[in-house]
Design a protein around this motif. Structure first.
Motif, mmCIF file in Angstrom:
data_model
loop_
_atom_site.group_PDB
_atom_site.id
_atom_site.type_symbol
_atom_site.label_atom_id
_atom_site.label_comp_id
_atom_site.label_asym_id
_atom_site.label_seq_id
_atom_site.Cartn_x
_atom_site.Cartn_y
_atom_site.Cartn_z
ATOM 1 N N MET A 1 0.834 -1.200 0.000
ATOM 2 C CA MET A 1 0.000 0.000 0.000
ATOM 3 C C MET A 1 0.873 1.256 0.000
ATOM 4 O O MET A 1 0.627 2.196 -0.761
ATOM 5 N N GLN A 2 1.883 1.241 0.851
ATOM 6 C CA GLN A 2 2.722 2.432 0.913
ATOM 7 C C GLN A 2 3.427 2.668 -0.426
ATOM 8 O O GLN A 2 3.429 3.788 -0.940
ATOM 9 N N ASP A 3 3.972 1.606 -0.998
ATOM 10 C CA ASP A 3 4.661 1.750 -2.293
ATOM 11 C C ASP A 3 3.685 2.218 -3.371
ATOM 12 O O ASP A 3 3.995 3.095 -4.177
ATOM 13 N N SER A 4 2.502 1.591 -3.391
ATOM 14 C CA SER A 4 1.532 1.900 -4.445
ATOM 15 C C SER A 4 1.062 3.349 -4.314
ATOM 16 O O SER A 4 0.965 4.073 -5.314
ATOM 17 N N LEU A 5 0.789 3.766 -3.072
ATOM 18 C CA LEU A 5 0.309 5.137 -2.879
ATOM 19 C C LEU A 5 1.381 6.150 -3.271
ATOM 20 O O LEU A 5 1.077 7.208 -3.840
ATOM 21 N N GLU A 6 2.627 5.817 -2.975
ATOM 22 C CA GLU A 6 3.712 6.727 -3.370
ATOM 23 C C GLU A 6 3.827 6.809 -4.888
ATOM 24 O O GLU A 6 4.081 7.874 -5.462
ATOM 25 N N MET A 7 3.626 5.655 -5.554
ATOM 26 C CA MET A 7 3.662 5.654 -7.031
ATOM 27 C C MET A 7 2.527 6.513 -7.576
ATOM 28 O O MET A 7 2.710 7.265 -8.537
ATOM 29 N N CYS A 8 1.347 6.396 -6.961
ATOM 30 C CA CYS A 8 0.193 7.193 -7.407
ATOM 31 C C CYS A 8 0.523 8.681 -7.287
ATOM 32 O O CYS A 8 0.256 9.466 -8.202
ATOM 33 N N LYS A 9 1.121 9.017 -6.152
ATOM 34 C CA LYS A 9 1.459 10.414 -5.900
ATOM 35 C C LYS A 9 2.442 10.912 -6.958
ATOM 36 O O LYS A 9 2.269 11.984 -7.535
ATOM 37 N N ALA A 10 3.435 10.093 -7.231
ATOM 38 C CA ALA A 10 4.455 10.478 -8.208
ATOM 39 C C ALA A 10 3.846 10.648 -9.601
ATOM 40 O O ALA A 10 4.358 11.413 -10.415
ATOM 41 N N ARG A 11 2.762 9.920 -9.861
ATOM 42 C CA ARG A 11 2.144 9.996 -11.185
ATOM 43 C C ARG A 11 1.008 11.032 -11.222
ATOM 44 O O ARG A 11 0.240 11.086 -12.178
#
Lengths: 1032, 522
Positions: free
Chosen positions: A546-556
């Motif tokens: 979740m943390q990795d995915s949310l950070e990826m979402c933020k970056a995108r």
């Protein structure tokens, strides 16, 4: 005459004793021995269990330990008072932290420093005195006695004398008597107990073989001479030492001196440093109130009243420091950008919610605070923190060590015990069975240690040991005795204990196998029993995802916070209803997927129920079907008793959560808070059924007192008993459901980032990366293969919502080489494959794999062209060779065909981004139904499915039924295999990578599966396969 | 021309040589460490059921539940290999043996040019030794080898190019890494391999690949690495009819020894050990090994050794075959030391032991060796090691405790009268009378993991009438295990009246180590 056994070793001495502490205590009680000292080797591993068991039997648990000295001798010491206990723990800690895992002796010269409060014995045949006598070294024996008296004082050393009916021992005993009178020391009779009863001598012999890496046929005189080292009654000991009655009497005299018991530990939880003018209570109140405003903006009277109630109780119980310390740890996580969420019963507390420890509002959820904390509570409350597994959790653990020091904090132990496989492996080795027989036996344990339907003797037979084999009887007997005995000390996955003073004075600490970790000698149940507080820092793979995915979402540019995920999202509930949950948290198992279409969750609380209902407790209690039937209106909602309506209303009259059982006991059997607390502890413990049985007796009595009809009473008791197996507290289910729901939401709305996060955190969950990739494709995510031009080390999401596999998926490519590739690429794009070879300079094997899996696409014509090219050695300084390599030459190799590409993908990355293997071989199996087509087949139709086995599950609650999932190019087909067929085809099912399953199709309540009637291997030797995730 | 003789599934064949009942059954063989290697070889019947080499035994059992699993036997493999080489050398002295179950024979000097017939005879000769062979003939050793792999059971390669092109590349047994690269390249057959440019192949995969290419093209010529004649000297004979008297055996043995002594003499060796094997009518065998106490090639001495054994030999079944194998040794030159006198004539001593063995049985003769067990009185008779006999060899420490025990074999049955667990009196053939003092019990037990578990409870007693004995009790039965030899120094002077002499003796009985007996205090 009385006798106290003052030198016994339990199985917690790890292969040096054959009986559990509880068994020794039970035996001692039976023999009328009022007190006993357990001296485990180099530790107090069994002392807490000894203490708990002795308290129950009304006996006294004397604490002691055998210390391995630097000359190889072993000195038993006994604790007389609290100072002695602290000294013993610190002495052992010092030796353990100084030494290695297997060799950590105490130095003779440091004994005196820690001798206060301890009494030393001269030991058995491993003791310094008898070792000298065995060498005919009378002077050496006397020197050892002097050394002990110099360290401990003359009044604190006893000459130990034993009789095991061994030839030659009288010669030694005479010498010991002489030594005692010469040194003016008292004689002390002990039996050097190594097992509770005679029969367990066999276990000891097997352990001896394990320690010496030999087998019974070759062990010779390493084995015990006879079975005399068991617990003996005062009468027998007195008869044995009829010529030395003072040695028996001294056991009682000495025992009277040994007044220390483990309740006198002197443990206190660390104080939290508060600002000047504040107390811990006032500070907690301040931060809780501030948190309440943050959480509720304008907290209503109900919130404030609850807050006040909780704070008052926390103050009364002096737990404020504990809450502040956990709060501080949570703050640390937030500062370090580490996702954290409290779980367990802490979620019932509004204080925890306001402090930011937990994420769900207990007021809104109407959660029972008493499940978390009551005035009668004997032990500390549980606050468990879920953290992303891996490096992030380790950072938090190391922060705790940093704050409290190496002697101030420790992981709790996890005692690794002999289970089915390990027990029979060691027994088999000791009995000198052939290695292939032992291997076969182990392989037959495909279902792990879940109770399985294969009888032990049949299992031995299938492994190649017939029932009439001369050693079968011994193997079967030993298996029963050894199963469950301690094997070695491991560390708990996340439980940490801390202390105000030195923790090493409370329990000995030792180095864990993991560098930088220190582990205590007690497990979490022991710590709980003795009132030592623990904070569970648990790693959850899904938190990392979740943390990795949310950070990826933020970056995108499409970021969202976990707390902002809408809880009423229709598409998310649609996904849950159709059980499209591969890769999600908690709801992805076969059993969960089979329940979702029946439960049809449409709101968050449904997810909470879904998470809680597929657990051994509700399943074995027969509560699942009634709940589902009531939910769908097939059965009316009714209550066992109208008084329970309020308790069970939310779960339609069916108890699904631990809290509900506590309430039932309180309402129906008038359980007091303290009794409910006992029940809660019994439900939390999985060590023995004894606690449960005791509570059930009380429950029955209570129900009878309240004149509950027998049938109702029995149903209540059964429900409680079923929860002893394993059930969730409601708060825990809510915490998990939050993550479960969030993971489903991510799968629906942020699929590329979600799958990338999943693939970057493997291994975890039920499914292999190969299955996750197939699932991602079915959800419209385009999966791009590994590319040296495009891939990062981890999987990434491209601008077009496609997912690019990372270099981490290349088998044999180490991180450093991967980073070098990325570094060179950042410096300048690779101009050609030769340029890549020269600049990246990675080993040939990894280069070959990259070529084989097509990672050089863009730098070479096709995979085979790259394979042909990478074999040329590139010397960066040989310009001509380099130029020559650039010259185009006719390529003699043919491009790969589809089958070859799939093979290369699986062997090189464990998954393929190309066609599914079943698509390629489909023509060879025209009779098999595709997974996606099954929905169209009529109910009851005989048909065959087949594909790559992605999951074999055999839940302990399923009465031997096995759930198999096979994957083909269209999806996943599920089969149910009954125990009889499983036993017939056990090896085929557990060993073959591709299966054909013939059977009858069943559509029931939205769930489709094949009831297996025949199972065959699908033999395609030209295909490689990924490993399936089996038998969860 | 070269002949390659291949025993396919060699390890399985070796294991099944004497197990005809399994020849048609699904059978697989594995190494001791099967977990790592998987199955080594499988029978045709097993292969038909989907069992393949390399898979795990559980997987194999999953495919074929009636599969018989065997573990490889290296002695049987050695015997099969020896048989293969013997047959090969019968066809030509130039034999190469580079792997188990396989040899190459140079037929350059052969007068017989009927190659198919010659190959057939090789197959037949091995079949007589219960070995199934494939024989391939080709113009060079490598081709012959490949032909052997495809022979059913014989194959003579007439057209090397066509023959090679269709063969799988792994048949040349390339190094695993090279094979993996070639297979990754999609190169599976030798024809595909030779279609690659040899030079570029070598640039990429090195000289090993170039050599492989040469072999794939059938261009290799190499001399055979000839095997040295085996140093195992064996003569064997199968009787036409069953033999029930010793004379024909002795007659043949004498001739065997004449021949073997001559062959030994040619290589400057003598006989160090002989193994006589009599194949019996029941399919079994009687085998006896004789250490030649002082290695020699003297026929008379060697003959006497086997003759002595045969004189006392009684067999339940008639002999159908005879084999004598001699393990050679270097002739011994020994100088007696000044103060040591080892056996003057070890051969004569050995012969004496042989005669004793013939009289009392071989299991009753030898040197005593204590076993590593707590079980009292358990000893093993080992064949004497003639050159290790020295005087004053120390006893093990634990044997040196206490007085010497004269053990009765077998132990003597006794009746012991007890009162309140105290031993009062004894009646037996060896000891009889009132018991003055008793020490014990001493308990030992073991072997609990087997059907023949044991447990002993022993007592040491002193009789009123004198004498120290060891008693053992099993249930209600008592036995006298032996008597202690009490030297005068141990007990000192006979005790005066009232001094409980029995007790004094018992005090000495247990505690005194042997060393104390030699130098009594005072």
């Amino acid at each position: 005459m009385q006798y106290i056994e003052l030198h016994a070793r339990s199985a917690c001495s790890f292969l040096r004793g054959a009986s559990q502490p509880e068994k020794l205590v039970h035996r001692a009680a039976k023999l009328g021995i009022p007190a006993m000292a357990i001296c485990d080797r180099d530790g107090v591993y069994g002392s807490a269990r000894h203490f708990t068991a002795a308290r129950k039997h009304g006996g006294r648990a004397i604490v002691g330990a055998e210390l391995t000295m630097d000359d190889g001798s072993v000195v038993p010491v006994l604790v007389a008072e609290r100072e002695g206990y602290r000294n013993l723990c610190q002495l052992i800690t010092r030796a353990k932290l100084r030494g290695t895992k297997t060799h950590a002796p105490v130095r003779w010269e440091e004994l005196a420093e820690f001798a206060a409060g301890l009494v030393a014995l001269t030991g058995d045949e491993e003791g310094p005195v008898r070792r000298a006598l065995a060498r005919n070294d009378g002077d050496g024996a006397m020197a050892s006695v002097r050394r002990l008296t110099a360290a401990f004082g003359e009044k604190n050393v006893y000459l130990e004398i034993q009789r095991h009916l061994r030839r030659g021992e009288e010669r030694e005993n005479d010498a010991l008597r002489d030594l005692a009178s010469a040194a003016k020391l008292p004689l002390l009779a002990t039996n050097g107990v190594l097992h509770a009863t005679r029969a367990e001598r066999a276990v000891l012999d097997v352990f001896t073989c394990v320690r010496h890496h030999t087998h019974l046929d070759a062990a010779g005189r390493l084995l015990s001479l006879n079975d005399e080292r068991h617990l003996k009654s005062a009468k027998r000991m007195a008869a044995l030492f009829a010529d030395a009655p003072e040695a028996i009497a001294n056991t009682v005299r000495l025992a009277d001196r040994l007044g220390f018991v483990l309740t006198d530990l002197g443990y206190s939880f660390p104080r939290y440093p508060v600002p000047d003018g504040e107390t811990m209570d006032s500070h907690l109140r301040k931060v809780a109130m501030a948190g309440a405003i943050r959480r509720y903006t304008r907290p209503g009277p109900d919130v404030l009243a609850q807050l006040e109630k909780e704070l008052a109780l926390i103050e009364k119980l002096k737990f404020s420091g504990y809450f502040l310390i956990v709060w501080d740890l949570v703050n640390f996580c937030k500062q370090e950008n580490i996702m954290v969420q409290g779980r367990g019963s802490a979620a019932n507390s509004v204080v925890c919610y306001c402090l930011g420890i937990t994420a769900c509002d207990p007021i809104a959820g109407k959660l029972l605070f008493e499940r978390f904390l009551t005035e009668n509570r004997k032990s500390w409350p549980d606050i468990d923190l879920d953290l992303p597994s891996g490096d992030r959790r380790e950072r938090v653990i190391q922060e705790v060590y940093r704050r409290y020091g190496k002697h101030g904090a420790a992981m709790t132990a996890n005692v690794i015990t002999f289970r089915g496989r390990s027990a029979m492996r060691e027994i088999g080795k000791a009995l000198n069975f052939a290695p292939d027989v032992i291997n076969r036996f182990s392989r037959l344990f495909a279902s792990g240690d879940f109770p399985h339907t294969l009888e032990l003797d049949s299992q031995l037979k299938q492994a190649g040991i017939p029932v009439n084999h001369p050693r079968t009887a011994a193997a079967l007997d030993l298996y029963g005795r050894i199963y469950g005995l301690p094997r070695h000390l491991g560390q708990h996955s996340g439980g940490m204990i801390i202390c105000q003073e030195k923790l090493s004075g409370i329990v000995p600490l030792e180095n864990a196998s993991m560098p930088g970790r220190v582990v205590a000698q007690w497990d979490k149940d022991d710590c709980d029993d003795l009132g030592i507080i623990k904070v569970d820092l648990l790693g959850l793979g899904m938190m990392s995802v979740m943390q990795d995915s949310l950070e990826m979402c933020k970056a995108r540019g499409r970021g969202i916070e976990l707390a902002d995920i809408p809880m009423d999202d229709e598409p998310t509930y649609d996904l849950l209803c159709r059980a499209d949950t591969i890769g999600t948290f908690q709801v992805e198992s076969r059993a969960q997927m089979a329940t979702l279409p029946r439960l049809l969750p449409r709101k968050f609380y449904d997810v909470v129920v879904e998470v809680a209902i597929i657990r051994p407790g509700p399943i074995q209690g027969g509560l699942v079907n009634p709940y589902l039937a009531r939910r769908t209106g097939k059965e009316p909602v009714e209550y066992l008793d109208q008084r329970l309506e309020e308790v069970l209303e939310r779960t339609l009259g069916v108890p699904l959560f631990q809290e509900q059982l506590l309430k039932i006991a309180m309402v129906m059997a008038d359980f007091t808070g303290s009794e409910a607390e006992d029940l809660r502890r019994a439900l939390s413990f999985h060590r023995s059924h004894e606690r449960m049985d005791e509570v059930c007796v009380k429950l029955r009595e209570g129900l009878a007192r309240k004149q509950v009809p027998a049938e109702k009473a029995e149903r209540i008791v059964q429900s409680v008993q079923s929860f002893a197996v394993y059930g969730f507290p409601e708060s825990h289910a809510i915490s998990f459901a939050l993550i479960a729901y969030a993971s489903c939401w991510m799968k629906v709305h942020r699929a590329p980032e979600f799958y990338a996060g999943l693939l970057n955190n493997q291994p975890m969950g039920f499914y292999s990366p190969s299955t996750l990739v197939e699932d991602a494709r079915r959800h419209g995510v385009r999966i791009r293969p590994v590319s040296v031009i495009e891939s990062d080390w981890l999987c990434t999401v491209g601008g077009d919502d496609s997912l690019r596999l990372g270099l981490c998926y290349v088998r044999g490519l180490v991180r450093a080489d991967g980073e070098r590739i990325l570094g060179e690429r950042r410096r300048a794009p690779f101009a050609s494959l030769a340029d890549f070879q020269v600049r990246a300079a990675i080993p040939k094997a990894a280069l070959r794999t990259l070529a084989k899996i097509g990672a050089f696409k863009g730098l070479s014509e096709h995979r085979r062209a790259a394979q042909w090219q990478v074999e040329i050695a590139r010397d960066p300084e040989d310009l001509f060779a380099y130029a020559q390599a650039q010259a185009a030459r006719a390529l003699p190799l043919q491009p790969m065909n589809p089958l070859e590409r799939v093979r290369a993908d699986y062997t090189g990355t464990t998954l393929t981004t190309g066609p599914h293997p079943m698509a390629i071989i489909r023509e060879r199996v025209p009779h098999l139904w595709r997974a996606a087509e099954l929905i169209h087949a009529p109910n009851g139709a005989p048909l065959s499915i087949g594909g790559m086995v992605i999951c074999r599950q055999r839940p302990g609650t399923a009465k031997g039924v096995v759930f198999i999932s096979v994957e083909d190019e269209t999806g996943v087909a599920n089969a149910i295999v009954y125990a009889k067929l499983f036993e017939e085809r056990r090896l085929c099912i557990s060993e073959e990578p591709f299966l054909q399953i013939d059977g009858t199709l069943q559509h029931a309540e939205g769930v489709t599966h094949v009831m297996a009637e025949r199972i065959l291997p699908l033999l395609f030797e030209d295909l490689a396969t990924p490993a399936s995730h089996d038998f969860h | 021309m070269f002949a390659a003789v291949l025993l396919p599934n060699f390890r399985l064949q070796a294991a099944l040589r004497f197990r005809e009942e399994l020849h048609e059954k699904p059978v697989a063989i594995s190494d001791e460490d099967e977990a790592k290697t998987g199955l080594l070889e499988v029978s045709e019947a097993a292969e038909r059921m989907g069992v393949r080499p390399g898979i795990s035994s559980p997987q194999a059992l999953a495919r074929c539940p009636q599969l018989t699993l065997l573990t490889r036997s290296r002695p049987q493999e050695r015997a099969a290999q020896a048989a293969l080489l013997e047959i090969a050398t019968a066809f030509s002295p130039a034999v190469e043996a580079t792997a188990d179950g396989y040899c190459t024979v140079s037929l350059q000097a052969s007068r017989d040019k009927d190659w198919p017939a010659l190959a057939g005879r090789m197959v037949e000769a091995l079949a007589a030794l219960r070995l199934s062979a494939q024989v391939g003939l080709g113009p060079n050793p490598d081709l012959a080898f490949l032909a052997a792999r495809h022979a059913r059971p014989t194959l003579v390669v007439q057209s090397p190019g066509a023959f090679l092109a269709r063969l799988a590349i792994h048949e040349l047994d390339p190094p695993p890494e090279l094979l993996a690269v070639l297979q990754d390249w999609g190169i599976h057959h030798l024809g595909q391999l030779t279609s690659l440019p040899r030079g570029e192949l070598m640039d990429r995969l090195g000289p090993e690949a170039a050599r492989l290419w040469e072999r794939a093209a059938g261009r290799t010529e190499r001399p055979l690495r000839l095997v040295q004649p085996t140093e195992e000297f064996v003569e064997a004979y199968e009787f036409e009819r069953e033999i029930d008297t010793v004379e024909p055996v002795l007659f043949l043995l004498r001739r065997f020894l004449d021949q073997l002594a001559l062959r030994l003499g040619n290589v400057g060796r003598v006989a160090g050990r002989m193994t006589l094997t009599l194949a019996l009518a029941n399919g079994g065998a009687h085998e006896r090994s004789f250490t030649v106490p002082s290695p020699t090639a003297a026929v008379d001495v060697l003959f006497r050794i086997v003759h002595t054994h045969l004189e006392g030999l009684r067999l339940e079944h008639c002999a159908t075959g005879l084999q004598l194998r001699i393990e050679p040794a270097l002739a011994e030159r020994q100088q007696f030391q000044l103060f040591e006198s080892p056996l003057r004539d070890p051969n004569r001593f050995g012969e004496t032991l042989g005669r004793l063995a013939a009289l009392v049985g071989p299991e009753q003769v030898g040197a005593v060796e204590a076993l590593d067990t707590h079980q009292p009185g358990i000893l093993r008779l080992q064949p004497p090691r003639f050159h290790e006999i020295t005087r004053g060899a120390p006893l093990a420490d634990d044997l040196a405790v206490g007085l010497p025990l004269l053990r009765y074999r077998p132990a003597v049955s006794a009746q012991v009268h007890l009162v309140l667990h105290r031993l009062i009196s004894i009646v037996s053939e060896k000891a009889r009378g009132a018991i003055r003092e008793a020490l014990g019990p001493f308990r030992a037990s073991g072997g609990w993991w087997e059907s023949d578990r044991w447990a002993t409870e022993e007592w040491d007693i002193a009789l009123e009438s004198g004498g120290l004995y060891r008693l053992a009790r099993a249930g209600h039965e008592w036995r006298v295990e032996g008597s202690y030899d009490v030297p005068a120094v141990a007990g000192g002077e006979p005790a005066a009246a009232g001094e409980e002499p029995g007790h004094a003796a018992l005090q000495n009985l247990i505690p005194l180590p042997l060393a104390d007996l030699k130098s009594p205090p005072g």
